[in-house]
Each structure stands twice: as C-alpha cells, then as structure tokens.
Design an enzyme around this catalytic site. Structure first.
Site, PDB file in Angstrom:
ATOM      1  N   ASP A 289      17.926 -10.857  27.790  1.00  0.00           N
ATOM      2  CA  ASP A 289      17.754 -11.790  26.675  1.00  0.00           C
ATOM      3  C   ASP A 289      18.388 -13.054  26.871  1.00  0.00           C
ATOM      4  O   ASP A 289      19.316 -13.271  27.731  1.00  0.00           O
ATOM      5  CB  ASP A 289      17.816 -11.348  25.294  1.00  0.00           C
ATOM      6  CG  ASP A 289      17.247 -10.061  24.973  1.00  0.00           C
ATOM      7  OD1 ASP A 289      16.098  -9.754  25.383  1.00  0.00           O
ATOM      8  OD2 ASP A 289      17.688  -9.194  23.968  1.00  0.00           O
TER       9      ASP A 289
ATOM     10  N   ARG B  16      14.738  -6.925  32.261  1.00  0.00           N
ATOM     11  CA  ARG B  16      14.882  -7.965  31.683  1.00  0.00           C
ATOM     12  C   ARG B  16      16.562  -8.276  30.747  1.00  0.00           C
ATOM     13  O   ARG B  16      16.922  -7.329  30.395  1.00  0.00           O
ATOM     14  CB  ARG B  16      13.838  -8.286  30.653  1.00  0.00           C
ATOM     15  CG  ARG B  16      12.416  -8.206  31.218  1.00  0.00           C
ATOM     16  CD  ARG B  16      11.472  -8.312  30.093  1.00  0.00           C
ATOM     17  NE  ARG B  16      10.143  -8.041  30.313  1.00  0.00           N
ATOM     18  CZ  ARG B  16       9.032  -7.597  29.844  1.00  0.00           C
ATOM     19  NH1 ARG B  16       9.011  -7.846  28.466  1.00  0.00           N
ATOM     20  NH2 ARG B  16       8.031  -7.677  30.131  1.00  0.00           N
TER      21      ARG B  16
ATOM     22  N   ARG C 285      23.610  -3.942  22.384  1.00  0.00           N
ATOM     23  CA  ARG C 285      24.178  -5.090  21.518  1.00  0.00           C
ATOM     24  C   ARG C 285      24.178  -4.114  20.072  1.00  0.00           C
ATOM     25  O   ARG C 285      25.348  -4.351  19.151  1.00  0.00           O
ATOM     26  CB  ARG C 285      23.364  -6.111  21.365  1.00  0.00           C
ATOM     27  CG  ARG C 285      23.652  -7.036  22.783  1.00  0.00           C
ATOM     28  CD  ARG C 285      22.425  -8.227  22.601  1.00  0.00           C
ATOM     29  NE  ARG C 285      22.767  -9.048  21.555  1.00  0.00           N
ATOM     30  CZ  ARG C 285      21.800  -9.958  21.324  1.00  0.00           C
ATOM     31  NH1 ARG C 285      20.459  -9.966  21.951  1.00  0.00           N
ATOM     32  NH2 ARG C 285      21.877 -10.597  20.260  1.00  0.00           N
TER      33      ARG C 285
ATOM     34  N   TYR D 260      25.950  -1.547  31.513  1.00  0.00           N
ATOM     35  CA  TYR D 260      26.212  -2.781  30.850  1.00  0.00           C
ATOM     36  C   TYR D 260      27.600  -2.828  30.203  1.00  0.00           C
ATOM     37  O   TYR D 260      28.307  -1.745  30.122  1.00  0.00           O
ATOM     38  CB  TYR D 260      25.155  -3.019  29.686  1.00  0.00           C
ATOM     39  CG  TYR D 260      23.744  -3.224  30.196  1.00  0.00           C
ATOM     40  CD1 TYR D 260      23.395  -4.665  30.097  1.00  0.00           C
ATOM     41  CD2 TYR D 260      22.762  -2.311  30.226  1.00  0.00           C
ATOM     42  CE1 TYR D 260      22.035  -4.930  30.245  1.00  0.00           C
ATOM     43  CE2 TYR D 260      21.443  -2.773  30.654  1.00  0.00           C
ATOM     44  CZ  TYR D 260      21.073  -3.930  30.620  1.00  0.00           C
ATOM     45  OH  TYR D 260      19.947  -4.260  30.956  1.00  0.00           O
TER      46      TYR D 260
END
Length: 247
Positions: free
Chosen positions: A54, A52, A199, A112
């Site tokens: 966000d 997933r 993050r 990422y």
C-alpha cells in the site's frame, strides 16, 4: 528475438509512492519500474510482482519478473537500472529464471516486519520507517498474544472489512517480537497475507501492550470473524515487506 524471463529483487522507501500497483497519474513502484525498463529495452514491458504494498509501505526484498528480448547481461541489470531510477527505488539483484517462472504464483511464503519506535521523542532518522509509540508497552503479554496467532486460522477479524477475497484462512508460521533498544519489531512469517493483515495484527498487539486487551482474548477475536473485534490498523510507514520465499 528470443524472450528472456528476468527476476529482480528490489528495495524501496514507500514514503513517496502511492503503493506498488500501477495507478493512472500516480507515482507507483510498478509504474516507475515499468516505464524505466521500457526506456531501456525499447519495447513494452509487463512487471509481475510477488504482491502489492500500500501507499507508504516499504520493501526490503520485493520480487518481480518481466520478459524482455534485451541482450543486457543479467549481471548488468542492477547497474543499468540503478543509474536510471531515483534513490528511493533500488535494484538489489537480477537473475535469469525459466520462462514459466512467476513472482507471485511461485512464492511459497513472505515475511513482513512492523517496526515501532518507543523512544520518548520521535527519532528523526527513524520517522519514515517506524510507528512512534512513546508510551510504555508490556512486551511479555504482547508475545503471548502473538503466539495465539500462529497457525492456520480464519483471519477475517484481521483484514480490512472491504477485502474482496472470499477465503480468509491463512497460515502464520511465526509472529515474533524483537527488542533492540527502543526499537520493537514485530516479525510475521506466513504462506500469505490479507489486505492490511499485518498492520491490524500490529495494532492489536499494541492494544495488548497497553493493557487494553488481554492475550486470552485473541482466540475469541479470531473466532468472531469480525473486523470490529480487533485493534486499529497501525500506520503504513511502520511496515516493510522483508522477504519473499521460493522453493
């Protein structure tokens, strides 16, 4: 009719999506792709994603799979779908895979990238895909702190406090910083990631770059297993799911 398992690689601009996972009455990547596919194949479709993202998070190489009885030639799927999908969701490739192949369970790792725009003023062409940080950053301490994160650790301090996952041990293969002019990219590669993990890593490294934290404090932050010890969660728009790895 015989069902076929189709793998898709897709990119999306997450700005106008409420994340990947289907949610009632909200525009999501999974929901939009699923409804578009069902309109094409004429039967219900279940989209399986590699993971997933966000709300506001982007993807360059998200991977999904779905089963269909449609006889659309595999090489035609990107063309067929891209004529139906909006410009912020694009199919890059399609491939037939074995019936038991699963986009999530067969993934062996992910990459990422978190991008930071260090220009004095917001770059109008980067504003949707970068976190604007106009103040000076000391890059070498950030690199040293990043090296402290590589390896297998309990990343409880680097995930959202409400993460329901019990086992928060993850293996990071690399955390690298790439400078291209005013653009700074934090590249994270690992076997898997926790909710908000990249993050929070980005927010913590920014604190190091501003001199609020020392690289030597990273092992203590990891050992604390306490979310309050790490930095702030960096904004979603700077994060992109770059690639999913399979054997």
């Amino acid at each position: 009719m015989e069902m076929r398992n189709v793998k898709l690689i897709l990119s999306y601009d997450g700005t106008e999506f409420h994340g990947f996972q289907t949610q009632p009455n909200l525009r999501t990547v999974q929901g939009l792709l699923q409804s578009t596919l069902e309109g094409i194949v004429g039967h219900s479709v279940s989209i399986i994603g590699s993971g997933r993202t966000d709300a506001g998070v982007h993807a360059r190489g998200q991977v999904v799979n779905f089963s269909t009885s449609s006889r659309v030639p595999i090489e035609k799927w990107p063309i067929v779908l891209n004529t139906k999908l909006p410009d912020d969701l694009v199919i890059q490739d399609a491939e037939l895979v074995p019936d038991d192949w699963h986009a999530r369970f067969h993934a062996t790792g992910k990459e990422y990238r978190y991008r930071i725009d260090r220009s004095p003023y917001t770059d109008v062409f980067l504003r949707k895909f970068c976190h604007h940080v106009p103040y000076p950053l000391c890059i070498e301490p950030m690199r040293e702190a990043a090296r402290q994160l590589v390896g297998r650790h309990d990343f409880t301090s680097f995930c959202a406090a409400n993460t329901p996952v019990t086992n928060k041990v993850r293996h990071l293969y690399a955390v690298e910083l790439i400078e291209e002019g005013t653009l700074l990219t934090i590249v994270c590669r690992g076997e898997g990631f926790l909710y908000n993990m990249v993050r929070i890593i980005a927010g913590t490294l920014l604190d190091v770059g501003r001199g609020k934290l020392s690289p030597d404090e990273i092992p203590g932050i990891l050992a604390a297993c306490d979310r309050t010890h790490a930095g702030l969660t960096a904004p979603a728009k700077g994060l992109t799911m770059w690639k999913v790895f399979y054997t």
